[in-house]
Design an enzyme around this catalytic site. Structure first.
Site, PDB file in Angstrom:
ATOM      1  N   HIS A 132       0.808  -1.219   0.000  1.00 37.99           N
ATOM      2  CA  HIS A 132       0.000   0.000   0.000  1.00 37.99           C
ATOM      3  C   HIS A 132       0.842   1.270   0.000  1.00 37.99           C
ATOM      4  CE1 HIS A 132       0.438  -0.178   4.488  1.00 37.99           C
ATOM      5  NE2 HIS A 132       0.490   1.123   4.332  1.00 37.99           N
ATOM      6  N   ASP A 162      -0.061  -7.548   1.102  1.00 34.13           N
ATOM      7  CA  ASP A 162       0.386  -6.180   1.374  1.00 34.13           C
ATOM      8  C   ASP A 162       1.905  -6.090   1.408  1.00 34.13           C
ATOM      9  OD1 ASP A 162       0.143  -3.493   1.699  1.00 34.13           O
ATOM     10  OD2 ASP A 162      -0.249  -3.550   3.847  1.00 34.13           O
ATOM     11  N   SER A 240       4.653   2.438   7.784  1.00 29.66           N
ATOM     12  CA  SER A 240       4.354   1.321   6.902  1.00 29.66           C
ATOM     13  C   SER A 240       5.587   0.845   6.153  1.00 29.66           C
ATOM     14  CB  SER A 240       3.295   1.724   5.884  1.00 29.66           C
ATOM     15  OG  SER A 240       2.056   1.887   6.490  1.00 29.66           O
TER      16      SER A 240
END
Length: 283
Positions: A132, A162, A240
C-alpha cells in the site's frame, strides 16, 4: 466486533529478476491530499488465529544477515538496548516516497505525495516494503541511510499480502538482519522503526512488547492478513513497510497497521511469512 484501524505508511543478495513483459504493478486509490503525507490505509480486526508465521514461512538462510554481524549488547531482562539496535539496523532502513495524480471532491486532478518506509533485503538494491506504500504511484524514490536518493522500480507486488519488492540502481548495500518470528512469545520486547508522519531528521523509534500473536486483519481493499503480530509499540502513518525488531536487533515483523479508534494496538506482518511471499515474488 469489527475494530476500524488505520495503516501507517553483507550477505548474499536476493536475485533481481527482470520483470515479466506484462508483470502487473498493482495500484490502489490514494488519499487525495496535495501536501506531503504519510502512507495511510484502513483495516479492521476480524478474528484471532493461532500463533505462527504469516504464511507458515520456510527458513531461507540467504535472506538473513551474516552470522558474523555485530551482536547487540545485552539489555536488562524485559528491556531492549534501543540505541545499540538502532545503530545496527538503521543503515539498512530507507525512506520510500511516492508521487501520483489523484482527484479532489470536485473531480479535479491534484498532485499527491506519500511517504513510507522500507528495508534492504538484497545488497544489489532489493528493498522490501508494504504494497500500500507504493500502490497507485507514478514515481517512487528511495532515500538511503546516507541521504542519497535514487529512483526505485516496483519489481513485484502482492496486494493480498500487502508486500512489495523494489529495486534501486545501487550495490553493496547493508542488508537488514532477519530473525525468526516463530520464536516470538507474548510479552517479548520489540521496537518499531519508521518514518512516522514523514518527520524530518531520521526515523522514529518506539518501544513496546509483543501484545498478541496470530491476529487476522482485514484491509479496506479487501485483503485479509493472517497471523500478524500485535504490538503496543507506537505505529503511525509513515511507519508502513518499516521493521519491527526484537531484542537481538533482528527484524521479526513488517509494520503494517494500527487501530484507529484504540490506543497502543499496532500490527506487523510476521517476517517468516513475508520472506516466503517475497521469495515467491522474486522467483
Amino acid at each position: 466486533m469489527t475494530i476500524p484501524t488505520y495503516d501507517p505508511r553483507r550477505s548474499p543478495a536476493y536475485p533481481a529478476p527482470a520483470p515479466a513483459p506484462h508483470a502487473p504493478v498493482h495500484r490502489a486509490r490514494r488519499n487525495g491530499r496535495r501536501a506531503l503525507a504519510a502512507a495511510v490505509a484502513f483495516v479492521a480486526v476480524v478474528a484471532a488465529a493461532g500463533a505462527g508465521g504469516y504464511l507458515g514461512g520456510r527458513d531461507i538462510a540467504r535472506a538473513t544477515a551474516p552470522s558474523v554481524s555485530a551482536a547487540v549488547p545485552a539489555a536488562p531482562a524485559g528491556a531492549v538496548n534501543a540505541p545499540a539496535i538502532l545503530a545496527k539496523i538503521e543503515p539498512s532502513i530507507v525512506t520510500v516516497r511516492t508521487r501520483s495524480v489523484g482527484v479532489n471532491a470536485l473531480l479535479e486532478p491534484v498532485a499527491e505525495q506519500g511517504t513510507g518506509t522500507g528495508f534492504v533485503i538484497g545488497a544489489n538494491g532489493i528493498i522490501a516494503t508494504n504494497n500500500h506504500v507504493v500502490e497507485g504511484a507514478q514515481t517512487v524514490t528511495v532515500t538511503l541511510h546516507g541521504g542519497k536518493t535514487l529512483t526505485a522500480k516496483v519489481l513485484r507486488s502482492d496486494p493480498a499480502a500487502d508486500l512489495a519488492v523494489l529495486q534501486v540502481n545501487a550495490g553493496d548495500l547493508p542488508v537488514a538482519p532477519l530473525g525468526d518470528s516463530s520464536t516470538l512469545r507474548v510479552g517479548d520486547p520489540v521496537i518499531a522503526i519508521g518514518n512516522a508522519l514523514a518527520l524530518p531528521g531520521g526515523p522514529t523509534v518506539t518501544e513496546g512488547i509483543v501484545s498478541a500473536l496470530g491476529r487476522t486483519v482485514q484491509t479496506d481493499a479487501g485483503a485479509q492478513l493472517k497471523h500478524v503480530i500485535q504490538t503496543d509499540a507506537a505505529i503511525n502513518p509513515g511507519n508502513s513497510g518499516g521493521p519491527l525488531v526484537n531484542s537481538a536487533g533482528q527484524i521479526i515483523g513488517i509494520n503494517t497497521a494500527a487501530a484507529g479508534d484504540a490506543q497502543n494496538i499496532g500490527f506487523a506482518i510476521a517476517i517468516n511469512g513475508a520472506r516466503t511471499t517475497i521469495d515467491g515474488l522474486l522467483n
